[in-house]
Write an enzyme that holds these catalytic residues in place. Sequence first.
Site, PDB file in Angstrom:
ATOM      1  N   SER A  46      40.494  36.644  34.141  1.00  0.00           N
ATOM      2  CA  SER A  46      39.145  36.098  34.331  1.00  0.00           C
ATOM      3  C   SER A  46      38.600  35.360  33.116  1.00  0.00           C
ATOM      4  O   SER A  46      37.639  34.611  33.232  1.00  0.00           O
ATOM      5  CB  SER A  46      38.175  37.210  34.733  1.00  0.00           C
ATOM      6  OG  SER A  46      37.894  38.047  33.623  1.00  0.00           O
ATOM      7  N   LYS A  89      33.400  39.425  29.401  1.00  0.00           N
ATOM      8  CA  LYS A  89      32.919  38.131  29.916  1.00  0.00           C
ATOM      9  C   LYS A  89      32.118  37.434  28.827  1.00  0.00           C
ATOM     10  O   LYS A  89      31.810  38.004  27.791  1.00  0.00           O
ATOM     11  CB  LYS A  89      32.009  38.315  31.138  1.00  0.00           C
ATOM     12  CG  LYS A  89      32.576  39.159  32.269  1.00  0.00           C
ATOM     13  CD  LYS A  89      33.649  38.454  33.057  1.00  0.00           C
ATOM     14  CE  LYS A  89      34.174  39.363  34.168  1.00  0.00           C
ATOM     15  NZ  LYS A  89      35.377  38.832  34.797  1.00  0.00           N
TER      16      LYS A  89
END
EC number: 3.4.21.89
Length: 197
Positions: A46, A89
């Site tokens: 990701s 993230k």
Amino acid sequence: MIGTGEVTVLKRAHLARDILEVIALALILFLATRLAIQNYRVENVSMQPTLVDGENVIVNKLAYLFHPPERGDVIVFHWPLDTRQDFIKRIIGIPGDVIRTDSTHVWVNGVLLNEPYIKAPYNTIANIWRLGKDQYFVMGDNRPDSDDSRNWGVVPRNYIVGKAIAVYWPMNRWQVINTYPAVFAHIPDVSPQTTSK
């Protein structure tokens, strides 16, 4: 006058005390280091191209002791849907921000982001999020393959573990993690709201 046997006993006592002091100091240093930094292994795609599956990163757990998290920071946090899992993230929005997306773009407080760190521009739907106090909006750099705030919402401030500062393994991938301050430099700050969408 001290006999030879007494000198040997004194030397052993000093040696034992020295060993205990070294062990105690090593333990204190170990605990202090574990409180300040922690290593994490990246186990998904990701955050590509910034972070690759299998890399190990150093996370500064004291990074936000004296200032709040900032846009562009790559953070490790407890996933709001299951706090036993930790995610990594990039922060896109901070408290008070309004985030807007269409199929390929992201705006923060009306400013279109030019994002050199992403793998490909992609959003599943157009949406708007208004961030309240202590709420952060995070996205993976691999937008087509990232489970992030676009799907499950904001990250509360107290769920943030720390700031990822460097990749240290494998050695040929060693790097300081870029936060791209220029991308976010022209975004106006907005006072935080108490609720979010």
